[in-house]
Design a protein around this motif. Structure first.
Motif, PDB file in Angstrom:
ATOM      1  N   PRO A 135      52.238  18.608 -13.429  1.00 58.00           N
ATOM      2  CA  PRO A 135      52.130  17.235 -12.919  1.00 58.00           C
ATOM      3  C   PRO A 135      53.445  16.649 -12.390  1.00 58.00           C
ATOM      4  O   PRO A 135      53.432  15.635 -11.690  1.00 58.00           O
ATOM      5  CB  PRO A 135      51.636  16.445 -14.144  1.00 58.00           C
ATOM      6  N   ASP A 136      54.576  17.278 -12.711  1.00 53.39           N
ATOM      7  CA  ASP A 136      55.860  16.750 -12.258  1.00 53.39           C
ATOM      8  C   ASP A 136      56.241  17.210 -10.850  1.00 53.39           C
ATOM      9  O   ASP A 136      57.284  16.792 -10.321  1.00 53.39           O
ATOM     10  CB  ASP A 136      56.974  17.162 -13.232  1.00 53.39           C
ATOM     11  N   LEU A 137      55.427  18.067 -10.246  1.00 53.86           N
ATOM     12  CA  LEU A 137      55.717  18.504  -8.885  1.00 53.86           C
ATOM     13  C   LEU A 137      55.641  17.320  -7.925  1.00 53.86           C
ATOM     14  O   LEU A 137      54.718  16.507  -7.994  1.00 53.86           O
ATOM     15  CB  LEU A 137      54.724  19.573  -8.435  1.00 53.86           C
ATOM     16  N   SER A 138      56.610  17.219  -7.030  1.00 53.69           N
ATOM     17  CA  SER A 138      56.613  16.105  -6.074  1.00 53.69           C
ATOM     18  C   SER A 138      55.557  16.332  -4.996  1.00 53.69           C
ATOM     19  O   SER A 138      55.199  17.475  -4.675  1.00 53.69           O
ATOM     20  CB  SER A 138      57.986  15.974  -5.413  1.00 53.69           C
ATOM     21  N   TRP A 139      55.083  15.237  -4.416  1.00 57.76           N
ATOM     22  CA  TRP A 139      54.080  15.332  -3.350  1.00 57.76           C
ATOM     23  C   TRP A 139      54.638  16.126  -2.171  1.00 57.76           C
ATOM     24  O   TRP A 139      53.950  16.983  -1.603  1.00 57.76           O
ATOM     25  CB  TRP A 139      53.691  13.922  -2.896  1.00 57.76           C
ATOM     26  N   GLU A 140      55.882  15.875  -1.802  1.00 59.91           N
ATOM     27  CA  GLU A 140      56.509  16.560  -0.668  1.00 59.91           C
ATOM     28  C   GLU A 140      56.530  18.077  -0.883  1.00 59.91           C
ATOM     29  O   GLU A 140      56.218  18.855   0.020  1.00 59.91           O
ATOM     30  CB  GLU A 140      57.940  16.049  -0.476  1.00 59.91           C
ATOM     31  N   PHE A 141      56.874  18.509  -2.106  1.00 61.22           N
ATOM     32  CA  PHE A 141      56.953  19.936  -2.400  1.00 61.22           C
ATOM     33  C   PHE A 141      55.574  20.582  -2.344  1.00 61.22           C
ATOM     34  O   PHE A 141      55.422  21.710  -1.842  1.00 61.22           O
ATOM     35  CB  PHE A 141      57.583  20.162  -3.773  1.00 61.22           C
ATOM     36  N   VAL A 142      54.562  19.884  -2.829  1.00 59.83           N
ATOM     37  CA  VAL A 142      53.193  20.427  -2.818  1.00 59.83           C
ATOM     38  C   VAL A 142      52.704  20.615  -1.379  1.00 59.83           C
ATOM     39  O   VAL A 142      52.068  21.620  -1.052  1.00 59.83           O
ATOM     40  CB  VAL A 142      52.242  19.503  -3.610  1.00 59.83           C
ATOM     41  N   VAL A 143      53.019  19.648  -0.514  1.00 58.77           N
ATOM     42  CA  VAL A 143      52.621  19.776   0.890  1.00 58.77           C
ATOM     43  C   VAL A 143      53.372  20.933   1.556  1.00 58.77           C
ATOM     44  O   VAL A 143      52.812  21.666   2.373  1.00 58.77           O
ATOM     45  CB  VAL A 143      52.862  18.457   1.654  1.00 58.77           C
ATOM     46  N   LYS A 144      54.633  21.113   1.193  1.00 56.64           N
ATOM     47  CA  LYS A 144      55.392  22.252   1.725  1.00 56.64           C
ATOM     48  C   LYS A 144      54.733  23.569   1.315  1.00 56.64           C
ATOM     49  O   LYS A 144      54.654  24.511   2.114  1.00 56.64           O
ATOM     50  CB  LYS A 144      56.845  22.209   1.227  1.00 56.64           C
ATOM     51  N   ILE A 145      54.263  23.646   0.067  1.00 61.89           N
ATOM     52  CA  ILE A 145      53.566  24.859  -0.384  1.00 61.89           C
ATOM     53  C   ILE A 145      52.348  25.116   0.486  1.00 61.89           C
ATOM     54  O   ILE A 145      52.089  26.246   0.903  1.00 61.89           O
ATOM     55  CB  ILE A 145      53.148  24.732  -1.863  1.00 61.89           C
ATOM     56  N   GLU A 146      51.590  24.057   0.789  1.00 58.50           N
ATOM     57  CA  GLU A 146      50.398  24.198   1.631  1.00 58.50           C
ATOM     58  C   GLU A 146      50.760  24.795   2.993  1.00 58.50           C
ATOM     59  O   GLU A 146      50.095  25.710   3.487  1.00 58.50           O
ATOM     60  CB  GLU A 146      49.732  22.832   1.817  1.00 58.50           C
ATOM     61  N   TYR A 147      51.822  24.289   3.597  1.00 63.20           N
ATOM     62  CA  TYR A 147      52.213  24.749   4.933  1.00 63.20           C
ATOM     63  C   TYR A 147      52.919  26.103   4.884  1.00 63.20           C
ATOM     64  O   TYR A 147      52.733  26.940   5.773  1.00 63.20           O
ATOM     65  CB  TYR A 147      53.097  23.700   5.607  1.00 63.20           C
ATOM     66  N   TRP A 148      53.731  26.322   3.846  1.00 63.27           N
ATOM     67  CA  TRP A 148      54.382  27.634   3.669  1.00 63.27           C
ATOM     68  C   TRP A 148      53.352  28.750   3.577  1.00 63.27           C
ATOM     69  O   TRP A 148      53.449  29.771   4.246  1.00 63.27           O
ATOM     70  CB  TRP A 148      55.217  27.652   2.394  1.00 63.27           C
ATOM     71  N   THR A 149      52.387  28.551   2.684  1.00 58.29           N
ATOM     72  CA  THR A 149      51.405  29.610   2.431  1.00 58.29           C
ATOM     73  C   THR A 149      50.513  29.847   3.642  1.00 58.29           C
ATOM     74  O   THR A 149      50.075  30.984   3.869  1.00 58.29           O
ATOM     75  CB  THR A 149      50.544  29.267   1.206  1.00 58.29           C
ATOM     76  N   SER A 150      50.234  28.802   4.422  1.00 54.39           N
ATOM     77  CA  SER A 150      49.463  28.993   5.658  1.00 54.39           C
ATOM     78  C   SER A 150      50.224  29.894   6.620  1.00 54.39           C
ATOM     79  O   SER A 150      49.668  30.838   7.195  1.00 54.39           O
ATOM     80  CB  SER A 150      49.181  27.637   6.323  1.00 54.39           C
TER      81      SER A 150
END
Length: 243
Positions: free
Chosen positions: A98-113
């Motif tokens: 739960p401590d993951l930042s919103w910005e980092f989570v979105v980066k994961i989405e785009y990185w993995t794509s």
């Protein structure tokens, strides 16, 4: 106390291209809402665990047969899409961390794509090196890596606007791969017919996601399901090769 209820939702988006409300609001009892959420979580966990299991399976095969780099590329594709699935929908990864930042989570989405697309291109090349152009493959892979680096060093309000162009680029690559796989069928390569059918299904799921994330349709994320189908066919081809 009256017969009408007015719900006003005010949404401001200053941080990325596709923020705001994505779907209509649905009302129900607490039990209905919880049951629907649990169903979604279970389905997402099934997709994730299946992708991880198949990813480990292909990576294990690679370590026993280091010459077959297609196994390595495909195993890593599975892992990348599994991680992408974890940050979409019910955002399961955020539930665990739960401590993951919103910005980092979105980066994961785009990185993995980006990573998934690049690795899948390499997988296609290693499968059919005589049909797929080597220079084009590695040029496209380098461009995808550069896109990933741009995502790393910029904010979501910048790099999310590049996604439609990147999606067109990936779509063009998949059209090229389908044409090469059809050529592999013509040349009589082993497993090429099943491969082409599975790739068409995967390509359809990618098109769905591109249209969904650009707000043209409201079907939901489908790439993980398309890849799971592709994995199933790939397992059949692998078993056939060993047989």
């Amino acid at each position: 106390k009256g017969s009408e209820v007015e719900v006003i939702v005010q949404v401001a988006n200053f941080v990325q291209r596709k923020g705001g409300l994505w779907e209509p609001i649905r009302f129900g009892t607490a039990e209905q809402i919880v049951a629907e959420r649990e169903k979604n979580v279970v389905f997402q966990m099934f997709i994730m665990s299946s992708l991880i299991a198949m990813g480990v399976y292909h990576l294990a095969f690679y370590f026993f047969r280091l010459k077959n780099k297609a196994l390595l590329a495909f195993g890593l594709v599975c892992m990348a899409i599994a991680l992408r699935t974890a940050v979409l929908g019910e955002t399961i990864l955020v539930r665990f961390f739960p401590d993951l930042s919103w910005e980092f989570v979105v980066k994961i989405e785009y990185w993995t794509s980006a990573l998934g697309a690049g690795l899948f291109l390499l997988f296609g090349y290693y499968q059919y090196p005589k049909e797929i152009n080597r220079k084009l493959t590695w040029t496209a892979f380098v461009l995808i890596v550069l896109y990933g680096l741009a995502v790393t060093f910029t904010e979501a309000k910048i790099y999310t606007y590049w996604m439609p162009y990147f999606s067109l680029f990936v779509g063009a690559l998949f059209v090229y791969l389908i044409s090469r796989f059809l050529l592999a069928i013509y040349h009589g390569r082993e497993g090429s017919k099943l491969h082409a059918i599975a790739l068409v299904v995967l390509f359809a799921s990618i098109v769905n996601d591109v249209l969904y994330y650009t707000h043209f349709i409201h079907t939901g994320e489908m790439v993980s399901i398309g890849l799971l189908f592709y994995l199933f066919v790939q397992a059949i081809i692998l078993a056939s090769n060993f047989a």
